[in-house]
Design an enzyme around this catalytic site. Structure first.
Site, PDB file in Angstrom:
ATOM      1  N   LYS A   1      -8.062   5.408  -1.695  1.00  0.00           N
ATOM      2  CA  LYS A   1      -7.382   5.310  -2.984  1.00  0.00           C
ATOM      3  C   LYS A   1      -7.898   6.284  -4.029  1.00  0.00           C
ATOM      4  O   LYS A   1      -7.259   6.465  -5.073  1.00  0.00           O
ATOM      5  CB  LYS A   1      -7.460   3.876  -3.506  1.00  0.00           C
ATOM      6  CG  LYS A   1      -6.616   2.913  -2.689  1.00  0.00           C
ATOM      7  CD  LYS A   1      -5.135   3.233  -2.819  1.00  0.00           C
ATOM      8  CE  LYS A   1      -4.270   2.269  -2.038  1.00  0.00           C
ATOM      9  NZ  LYS A   1      -2.836   2.536  -2.207  1.00  0.00           N
TER      10      LYS A   1
ATOM     11  N   SER B   1      -8.969  -3.342   7.597  1.00  0.00           N
ATOM     12  CA  SER B   1      -7.712  -2.595   7.747  1.00  0.00           C
ATOM     13  C   SER B   1      -7.908  -1.416   8.703  1.00  0.00           C
ATOM     14  O   SER B   1      -6.973  -0.996   9.383  1.00  0.00           O
ATOM     15  CB  SER B   1      -7.160  -2.128   6.398  1.00  0.00           C
ATOM     16  OG  SER B   1      -7.963  -1.145   5.802  1.00  0.00           O
TER      17      SER B   1
HETATM   18  N1  PMP Z   1      -6.736  -0.498   3.530  1.00  0.00           N
HETATM   19  C1  PMP Z   1      -7.370  -0.833   2.408  1.00  0.00           C
HETATM   20  C2  PMP Z   1      -8.749  -1.377   2.507  1.00  0.00           C
HETATM   21  C3  PMP Z   1      -6.719  -0.699   1.173  1.00  0.00           C
HETATM   22  O1  PMP Z   1      -7.348  -1.058   0.035  1.00  0.00           O
HETATM   23  C4  PMP Z   1      -5.391  -0.207   1.145  1.00  0.00           C
HETATM   24  C5  PMP Z   1      -4.667  -0.110  -0.162  1.00  0.00           C
HETATM   25  N2  PMP Z   1      -4.087  -1.342  -0.548  1.00  0.00           N
HETATM   26  C6  PMP Z   1      -4.758   0.135   2.339  1.00  0.00           C
HETATM   27  C7  PMP Z   1      -5.475  -0.014   3.510  1.00  0.00           C
HETATM   28  C8  PMP Z   1      -3.324   0.579   2.420  1.00  0.00           C
HETATM   29  O2  PMP Z   1      -3.008   1.771   1.753  1.00  0.00           O
HETATM   30  P1  PMP Z   1      -1.551   1.942   1.113  1.00  0.00           P
HETATM   31  O3  PMP Z   1      -1.524   1.156  -0.152  1.00  0.00           O
HETATM   32  O4  PMP Z   1      -1.464   3.431   0.853  1.00  0.00           O
HETATM   33  O5  PMP Z   1      -0.542   1.478   2.074  1.00  0.00           O
END
Ligand code: PMP
Length: 326
Positions: A46, A274
Site C-alpha cells: 500500500k 494474504s
Molecule cells: N493483503 C493485505 C495484507 C492488504 O492489506 C491488502 C489491502 N487491503 C491486500 C492484500 C489487497 O490489496 P488490494 O486492496 O490492492 O486488492
C-alpha cells in the site's frame, strides 16, 4: 532495487522496485515468482498507492499542501498514506474498524496520523461512511477512496506491472493476486493484458468472501481470518472488473495459514495470511499450466506477497491454526 546503489534524499524514493523471488514449492516446469512488497518503507504494497495517489491529487489540485486526507482503511493503506502525507505536507486521518491489527494502528500514529476506530460489526461500510462525515466537517479534506478511485489501479498499472515485466523480460504466463480493493490485481492485469491479451489473470479471495458472486458462482458467505483481502459486499469493491479476470480462486483460512508457516520454515519468507492465500492459489495455477488445463502465453506465474508477518505477531500468526483463528 534502488536502495543500495546511491544515497537517497527521502524514504519516498524507496517505494516500489521490490524484489521478485521464486516460490520453490511450485512446479519446476512453471516457476512461481512472488513480489515481496514488505520491502517498501511502510512494509506493504500500500505504500505504492499512498505515494502515487497523494502526488497525483496534489498535482491536480484535488488536494492542497496543508490539506488533509481522510481514508477508511484496514491498516496498511493508512501506513502507506501516512508516510507519503508526512513527507508531502499533508495531514492524515484514518478510520479503522476495531478488529484490525493494533500494530498497524500504532504505526499510523507514529507517522503523525490520527486514527479513529469504528465498531467491528459495522464493517468497512461503517468506516467508509464515517470518513465521509469527517471530510464534510474538515477544511481542505479529501477522501482518496481507495475502494473506488481509479488512481489506486493506475498506481499498479504504472509501477507494479512494468516492474514484473522488466524482471522477467516479458515472459509472464499468469498474474495471481488477492483482492481487497482489487487495485493491485486490476492495475497489474490491465498492464499484463496490454503486453499479451492471453495472459491468464486470477483473483484470490478467502473462503466465505463474495467476489465469486460477481461471476455468478454460488458461494456461501462466512467470516474468515485472512486479513486484507475478500469482501462481504462486492458492490463496495467498485474497482473490481470481472472482465479482466479468468478465474476467481477461494482459499481457506487453514490452507493460507499452513502455507504462510511453510513459507517461513522452508523458504525464509516472513509473510502474512494474504500472502499465504496468494501462494496457494499461484501454485495451483502453475500446476494447471503444467498439466495443460490452462493456456498461458508463458510458463511462469507471478503473484504478490502484500506484507510481512511481523505486523500480526500479536494475533498469534505463527501459533497453531486453532489459536490463530479463534
Ligand atoms: N493483503 C493485505 C495484507 C492488504 O492489506 C491488502 C489491502 N487491503 C491486500 C492484500 C489487497 O490489496 P488490494 O486492496 O490492492 O486488492
Amino acid at each position: 532495487m534502488t536502495t543500495h546503489r546511491e544515497p537517497l534524499d527521502s524514504v519516498l524514493n524507496t517505494v516500489g522496485r521490490t524484489p521478485l523471488v521464486r516460490v520453490h514449492a511450485a512446479p519446476d516446469e512453471v516457476p512461481v515468482y512472488a513480489k515481496l512488497e514488505s520491502f517498501n518503507p511502510g512494509a506493504s504494497v500500500k505504500d505504492r498507492i499512498g505515494l502515487y495517489m497523494i502526488e497525483r491529487m496534489l498535482e491536480r489540485g484535488d488536494l492542497v499542501p496543508g490539506g488533509t486526507v481522510i481514508e477508511p482503511t484496514a491498516g496498511n493503506t493508512g501506513i502507506g498514506f501516512a508516510i507519503a502525507a508526512g513527507q508531502l505536507d499533508v495531514n492524515a486521518v484514518f478510520v479503522v474498524p476495531e478488529r484490525f491489527s493494533v500494530e498497524k494502528q500504532q504505526l499510523m500514529r507514529a507517522l503523525g496520523a490520527e486514527v479513529i476506530n469504528t465498531p467491528t460489526e459495522d464493517g468497512m461500510g461503517g468506516a467508509i461512511e464515517r470518513a465521509h462525515q469527517l471530510a464534510e466537517e474538515t477544511e481542505d479534506a479529501v477522501v482518496p477512496q481507495q475502494f473506488s478511485n481509479p488512481l489506486n489501479v493506475e498506481a499498479h498499472y504504472e509501477t507494479t506491472g512494468p516492474e514484473i515485466y522488466d524482471a522477467l523480460d516479458g515472459e509472464v504466463g499468469a498474474i495471481v493476486a488477492g483482492c481487497g480493493t482489487a487495485g493491485t490485481l486490476m492495475g497489474m492485469a490491465k498492464y499484463a493484458r496490454e503486453q499479451d491479451a492471453d495472459t491468464y489473470v486470477v483473483a484470490v479471495e478467502p473462503e466465505g468472501s463474495l467476489y465469486s458472486e460477481t461471476v455468478g458462482a454460488d458461494v456461501d458467505e462466512e467470516d474468515y481470518k485472512i486479513e486484507g483481502i475478500g469482501t462481504h459486499d462486492p458492490t463496495t469493491n467498485e474497482l473490481f472488473d470481472p472482465a479482466l479476470v479468468d478465474e476467481i480462486v477461494q482459499v481457506s483460512d487453514r490452507a493460507a495459514h499452513d502455507e504462510l508457516k511453510r513459507l517461513a520454515r522452508e523458504e525464509g519468507n516472513l509473510v502474512a495470511s494474504s500472502s499465504g492465500a496468494a501462494s496457494v492459489a499461484a501454485r495451483r495455477v502453475a500446476e494447471k499450466i503444467r498439466d495443460d488445463e490452462v493456456d498461458a502465453p508463458a510458463d511462469s506465474v507471478v503473484t504478490i506477497f502484500p506484507d510481512s508477518s511481523e505486523r500480526y505477531l500479536s494475533k498469534g500468526i505463527y501459533r497453531s491454526f486453532e489459536e490463530w483463528s479463534s
